[in-house]
Design a protein around this motif. Sequence first.
Motif, PDB file in Angstrom:
ATOM      1  N   TYR A   1       0.819  -1.212   0.000  1.00  0.00           N
ATOM      2  CA  TYR A   1       0.000   0.000   0.000  1.00  0.00           C
ATOM      3  C   TYR A   1       0.850   1.258   0.000  1.00  0.00           C
ATOM      4  N   LEU A   2       2.050   1.177   0.551  1.00  0.00           N
ATOM      5  CA  LEU A   2       2.955   2.323   0.454  1.00  0.00           C
ATOM      6  C   LEU A   2       3.295   2.583  -1.011  1.00  0.00           C
ATOM      7  N   TYR A   3       3.660   1.539  -1.716  1.00  0.00           N
ATOM      8  CA  TYR A   3       4.052   1.683  -3.117  1.00  0.00           C
ATOM      9  C   TYR A   3       2.900   2.222  -3.956  1.00  0.00           C
ATOM     10  N   ALA A   4       1.680   1.791  -3.611  1.00  0.00           N
ATOM     11  CA  ALA A   4       0.504   2.212  -4.388  1.00  0.00           C
ATOM     12  C   ALA A   4       0.164   3.677  -4.157  1.00  0.00           C
ATOM     13  N   THR A   5       0.615   4.241  -3.039  1.00  0.00           N
ATOM     14  CA  THR A   5       0.244   5.627  -2.728  1.00  0.00           C
ATOM     15  C   THR A   5       1.382   6.616  -2.915  1.00  0.00           C
ATOM     16  N   LEU A   6       2.552   6.138  -3.306  1.00  0.00           N
ATOM     17  CA  LEU A   6       3.680   7.050  -3.544  1.00  0.00           C
ATOM     18  C   LEU A   6       3.478   7.816  -4.842  1.00  0.00           C
ATOM     19  N   ASP A   7       4.034   9.025  -4.910  1.00  0.00           N
ATOM     20  CA  ASP A   7       3.978   9.744  -6.183  1.00  0.00           C
ATOM     21  C   ASP A   7       5.068   9.205  -7.121  1.00  0.00           C
ATOM     22  N   THR A   8       5.014   9.657  -8.351  1.00  0.00           N
ATOM     23  CA  THR A   8       5.900   9.098  -9.389  1.00  0.00           C
ATOM     24  C   THR A   8       7.369   9.219  -9.015  1.00  0.00           C
ATOM     25  N   ASN A   9       7.758  10.394  -8.533  1.00  0.00           N
ATOM     26  CA  ASN A   9       9.170  10.608  -8.226  1.00  0.00           C
ATOM     27  C   ASN A   9       9.622   9.774  -7.030  1.00  0.00           C
ATOM     28  N   ALA A  10       8.721   9.602  -6.069  1.00  0.00           N
ATOM     29  CA  ALA A  10       9.071   8.778  -4.911  1.00  0.00           C
ATOM     30  C   ALA A  10       9.221   7.316  -5.318  1.00  0.00           C
TER      31      ALA A  10
ATOM     32  N   GLY B   1      -7.371   3.454   1.335  1.00  0.00           N
ATOM     33  CA  GLY B   1      -7.459   4.655   0.503  1.00  0.00           C
ATOM     34  C   GLY B   1      -6.897   4.477  -0.890  1.00  0.00           C
ATOM     35  N   VAL B   2      -6.862   3.239  -1.389  1.00  0.00           N
ATOM     36  CA  VAL B   2      -6.314   2.981  -2.725  1.00  0.00           C
ATOM     37  C   VAL B   2      -7.384   2.263  -3.561  1.00  0.00           C
ATOM     38  N   PRO B   3      -7.778   2.827  -4.701  1.00  0.00           N
ATOM     39  CA  PRO B   3      -8.707   2.101  -5.576  1.00  0.00           C
ATOM     40  C   PRO B   3      -8.107   0.753  -5.980  1.00  0.00           C
ATOM     41  N   THR B   4      -8.953  -0.252  -6.088  1.00  0.00           N
ATOM     42  CA  THR B   4      -8.464  -1.614  -6.340  1.00  0.00           C
ATOM     43  C   THR B   4      -7.618  -1.698  -7.605  1.00  0.00           C
ATOM     44  N   GLU B   5      -8.077  -1.057  -8.681  1.00  0.00           N
ATOM     45  CA  GLU B   5      -7.320  -1.132  -9.946  1.00  0.00           C
ATOM     46  C   GLU B   5      -5.920  -0.552  -9.768  1.00  0.00           C
ATOM     47  N   GLU B   6      -5.851   0.576  -9.069  1.00  0.00           N
ATOM     48  CA  GLU B   6      -4.531   1.193  -8.831  1.00  0.00           C
ATOM     49  C   GLU B   6      -3.656   0.278  -7.983  1.00  0.00           C
ATOM     50  N   ALA B   7      -4.271  -0.348  -6.989  1.00  0.00           N
ATOM     51  CA  ALA B   7      -3.508  -1.232  -6.101  1.00  0.00           C
ATOM     52  C   ALA B   7      -2.915  -2.390  -6.891  1.00  0.00           C
ATOM     53  N   ILE B   8      -3.732  -2.986  -7.765  1.00  0.00           N
ATOM     54  CA  ILE B   8      -3.248  -4.127  -8.572  1.00  0.00           C
ATOM     55  C   ILE B   8      -2.109  -3.677  -9.476  1.00  0.00           C
ATOM     56  N   ARG B   9      -2.329  -2.540 -10.136  1.00  0.00           N
ATOM     57  CA  ARG B   9      -1.308  -2.059 -11.064  1.00  0.00           C
ATOM     58  C   ARG B   9      -0.013  -1.736 -10.330  1.00  0.00           C
ATOM     59  N   ALA B  10      -0.146  -1.058  -9.178  1.00  0.00           N
ATOM     60  CA  ALA B  10       1.051  -0.717  -8.399  1.00  0.00           C
ATOM     61  C   ALA B  10       1.736  -1.975  -7.883  1.00  0.00           C
ATOM     62  N   GLY B  11       0.934  -2.965  -7.468  1.00  0.00           N
ATOM     63  CA  GLY B  11       1.509  -4.220  -6.980  1.00  0.00           C
ATOM     64  C   GLY B  11       2.327  -4.911  -8.043  1.00  0.00           C
ATOM     65  N   LEU B  12       1.796  -4.923  -9.277  1.00  0.00           N
ATOM     66  CA  LEU B  12       2.547  -5.550 -10.377  1.00  0.00           C
ATOM     67  C   LEU B  12       3.799  -4.753 -10.718  1.00  0.00           C
TER      68      LEU B  12
END
Length: 1402
Positions: free
Chosen positions: A479-488, A639-650
């Motif tokens: 969830y940290l990775y899913a909520t970080l901004d691009t530069n982070a 606080g992470v939409p499921t689609e974003e979470a999946i994409r960030a996880g991958l």
Amino acid sequence: MAHSKARATDGKVTYPPGVKEISDKISKEEMVRRLKMVVKTFMDMDQDSEEEKELYLNLALHLASDFFLKHPDKDVRLLVACCLADIFRIYAPEAPYTSPDKLKDIFMFITRQLKGLEDTKSAQFNRYFYLLENIAWVKSYNICFELEDSNEIFTQLYRTLFQVINNGHNQKVHMHMVDLMSSIICEGDTVSQELLDTVLVNLVPAHKNLNKQAYDLAKALLKRTAQAIEPYITNFFNQVLMLGKTSVSDLSEHVFDLILELYNIDSHLLLSVLPQLEFKLKSNDNDERLQVVKLLAKMFGAKDSELAAQNKPLWQCYLGRFNDIHVPIRLECVKFASHCLMNHPDLAKDLTEFMRVRSHDPEEAIRHDVIVSIVTAAKKDLSLVNDALLNIVKERTLDKRWRVRKEAMMGLASIYRKYSLQGEGGREASKQISWIKDKLLHIYYQNSIDDRLLVERVFAQYMVPYNLETTERMKCLYYLYATLDTNAVKALNEMWKCQNMLRHHVKDLLDLIKKPKSEASSKAVFAKVMVITRNLPDPGKAQDFVKKLAQVLEDDERIRDQLETLVSPSCSCKQAEVCVRDITKKLGSPKQPSNPFLEMVKFLLERIAPVHIDTESISALIKQVNKSIDGTADDEEEGVPTEEAIRAGLELLKVLSFTHPVSFHSAETFESLLGCLKMEDEKVAEAALQIFKNTGSKMEESFPHIKSVLLPVLQAKAKRGPPRQAKYSIHCINAMFSNRDTHFAQIFEPLHKSLDPANLEQLITPLTTLGHLAQLAPEQFAAPLKSLVANFIVKDLLMNDRIPGKKTTKLWVSDDEVSPETMAKIQGIKLMVRWLLGVKNNQSKSGNSTLRMLTAILHSDGDLTEQGKMGKPDMSRLRLAAACALLKLAQEPCYHEIITLEQYQLCALVINDECYQVRQCFAQKLHRGLCRLRLPLEYMAVFALCAKDPVKERRAHARQCLVKNVNIRREYLKQHAAISDKLLSLLPEYVVPYTIHLLAHDPDYVKVQDIEQLKEIKEALWFVLEIIMAKNENNSHAFIRKMVENIKQTKDAQASSDPKTNEKLYTVCDVAMNIIMSKSTTYSLESPKDPVLPSRFFTKPDKNFSNTKNYLPPEMKAFFSPGKPKSANVLGAVNKPLASAGKQLQSKASRMETTSNDSSSNPGSPQRSKTRHDSTEMDHSENEDISLRADSVDKDIEKPRGRKRGMTSSDDQESKPKRGRKRASASTPAAADCEDPWDEDARPEDEQNSPPKKGRRGRPPKSATANQDTPSKGRRGRKKAAPPPEEDGEEEEEEEDERGDEDEDEDDDKSSENMEVKTKGGRQARASRRSQGSSESIESTPQKRRGRPPKSAQPAAKKPARGGRSKAAAVKADSDEEEEEEEEEEDEPTTRGRKKAAGRRR
């Protein structure tokens, strides 16, 4: 009765019944017995017993005789004192004693007896208590008011009571003492200073600590007598504070301690004293001011204090001390802030501005304590600090001093862990500090190794604590990775990449140590030690320690084995902890608590230990992704939409597949990834394919059942999937299967046969697949590929315009608006280039043909057929594709040799293309190729042309790229001192001849002696020379001067017989020489080496020819201003110093870390940019996609500084500013007032990217269209920390070659969005500042010429500005295409970090 009266009159002593005479003739015991009976008698008497009073009057007088008052026995004295106390009670209000001396003796006697109260366990204590109670109740001492010596009596009484009070006394004793003393103060006419001192001395800290009960007694007394004693306290402080009469009291030196205590007891005691403190706050005496500040800090900061509200003038005066000239005073104010914030949140608003100012204090200790104060309050309760205060801490993470940066980072980390990770404070608190995680990771872009190491430590301990249980740890990371901004995200990826790289270095060192000793192995060990040293703090000391570690590893097999386990790919997190503990224990020594060697080893182990990721962790992470896919995860709660979470996880798994590929080797993991391939989300499937490619090398033998299912999926995607998935599918097959040729053939044949130019939309995936097959297996498909390129790609695809393009004034559109035909043509160009890169030879002359084709596209501005059917956005895309293809071929030596100078120059002009996005993307590709040392050195000279770019941020980026490349080359040469044969291709100074030659052939350089054109040549030369000359290492200034002199002795090899061409060359040389002479004081020294000029560009020097002529017009001399070049390193973070509230000072221009806190130039001053941009303008990350954050750069769009073509009016020339110099109007109020903010939404869409009339490829026109290129930022912002320099970029050249260019393509989809992120709304075009006079300059007649756009006329009022495009739109022309280009040879895709995004800025 008559009898008794007579006895009284006679002076005879009458004793109570049963009591015989008391005299010195009886024994002590008998005396005590008789006195007790007397005491009993007096005790039973009351004031109404007139007869008894008269009867015992002589006894009363007798008991006051010296015989009793001075009796040696304490029991006797006690009993007498009790009798006297009762006598005073009985005879009140008139005492039977009339002599003042006798009264004094009696009361002094009673006072002495009160000392007996001290021993609470004494058998006589009750009698002492009775004595106290009696005199307190009767207020006996009030009789003394009329005595001259009353002060002495009272003072002695007070002293005695304060001395005897102790913790054995009960509340009654305390109460009677207060009653006794308060009656004296309240009913007396005055309170002497001596008596006051007797009370106040108990408040002094030293006394207070010695006798807490005396302090409590004094406190109670003062509370009781506040109104009566206040005037005397005021008088005391007035004497000491205002009149300076310190002799009035011994307590003068404790005056401030007393004020604090008195205020805490009762603020009314100081009603008249506090205004005196305001006066003292302005004292000229530093120490006195400091004492008052310390005092008021405690008074204002006390928990229940209402002083700030009650005395606002004093509060405001105190706040003024935050700006005191004396450092300790400012420090004290800052320390006070935390108590004030914690105890008085309502004062936070008043404190904020002063804390902000002090956060820029020149003193490191003060800036440090500002952080401590804010963080302390925030850790107690986040609601105590407002966002402005937290932003102060955020800003200080970029401080120039490590101690301050560290405190700020650790403070933010602890706040994040408490409120976000542990959830204290609830969802609101977590949301308030959600930015902290991004900010902490952004610091990884700093140049300092200390900063990066601290970020790694913070990440492991605070953001994703390594000691969490595996499932919990991976959920936290997910969830940290899913909520970080691009530069982070990029910073985190880079962090893992650097740690992985260091693990490999340590592993290599261990392998070298195990080899038999030899001279070669010793050199190799030393080289590896040097590499590891650069990854540790303080490389100077670290070098010795790493050498020592290498020796320890050689001698100690057990430590070596432990370290081998630690760097092994299969090491688990638990194993890593054990290994680190064992190694540090073995190397530590209890006799040496401070061990620098051990500290260094700990740093090293901390970086290489895999404390987060192992096989178990990857499995847990995959399960977490599966939960999101199944809809059973807590995505929404987090606080992470499921689609974003999946994409960030991958995406996370993809990054980890590069750094920890072995951890993926489990059937469960591969089966889950197979499921991801079938998902509709393209990004998810792409990531899964990349993970297979990175981790599937042993799948064929270890997991055959996975292979049998995966292969058909890969083949299907290669044939019919989206282009990027097709690309990754081909590379998966190449990496994972032994019989790849068979599988390639099964894909190639059907695709080759089914190519149909009539169905353009269906062409893109086949062309992508065929391009990658051509690169990976050129020999397998040699014949069909040559036919495919010649017949289909060139004749059918590129040479035909089937569908007319949309007529639009835009120069660029988003990907979804690009026509399928253009996309197919771009893929066709890429296919040709990939095929050539696969073949890697020019035996068939295909390279020449392709180069001619690419230059033809550039010549025709992208419209190869020149039928006018293509739309301008499509032409821009094709120009960019052709230019990038040329750059790609130039990186291969066999093709670089056949690129002609004309082709090179034409390619170079793309960096001045009229379309902003083309310039942007081309610069990105150019920089990337140069950073990897793949593009020849002459391509670095192309950045000189960026001096003409009308957009400030493009010039800033170009300068940054130059700095980066110069540093990389110099560092590479330091590490590879033996490669002197390659000096011509590596030494940065050798870019000068290439730059001179390129500028001499600039199409805008028409008139040899034209002043305006020469001024622009000068700006372009200085753009490069400023960076090259920033360091005069090995007398390089003389070397450059010698090089320029040598060029003047040669001829231009491109047209050696053309006098005008040679005259241009010599003129540019003279411009360069004048710059060198004006900016250097050592140019005239002897050159360290004789420069070698590139033979392709210059003829051999003619020994019989001496060219000493000066080719510059005389009036040019005025344009060469003396002065040293500014520091080339502009990658540090910026401290914006402020001396006091609201006063903003400008940072120094040159610095390594951050600018000085006490610099003092005005940011609005025109001096900010003379002949170059202020370095703060360039403080952007080099390791990001050149992304400018909205608050990091002032994107002023300057009036284009292109050159005049042909004849120009004098007005035209006068209106043109020098490059880099702001117009005067920019800094005047009038100019500011006349600015018309442009509402982007109000502009017609077709104007947002419209070209000038008769627009053509090349430089942006010198017209009002300058603003089409990029919107201006809304405000000047503090520059963000620059990303770290490319770590080990030089040594990794071999690794990079091995990897191919896949890492480059990883970001191509995003290269536009992150190159310069434009704000999408509310932008105010600042071009109006520079537009004065532009209406004249835009009227020059356009002349059709290759390479530059016209200076066409457009009404100034309609300056089109480039519209806010979608993030991915800028380079996605290169996204599906360029991203597919080069990645495939690598085993490890670089994780969007330094190597991959060098030159990027945040």
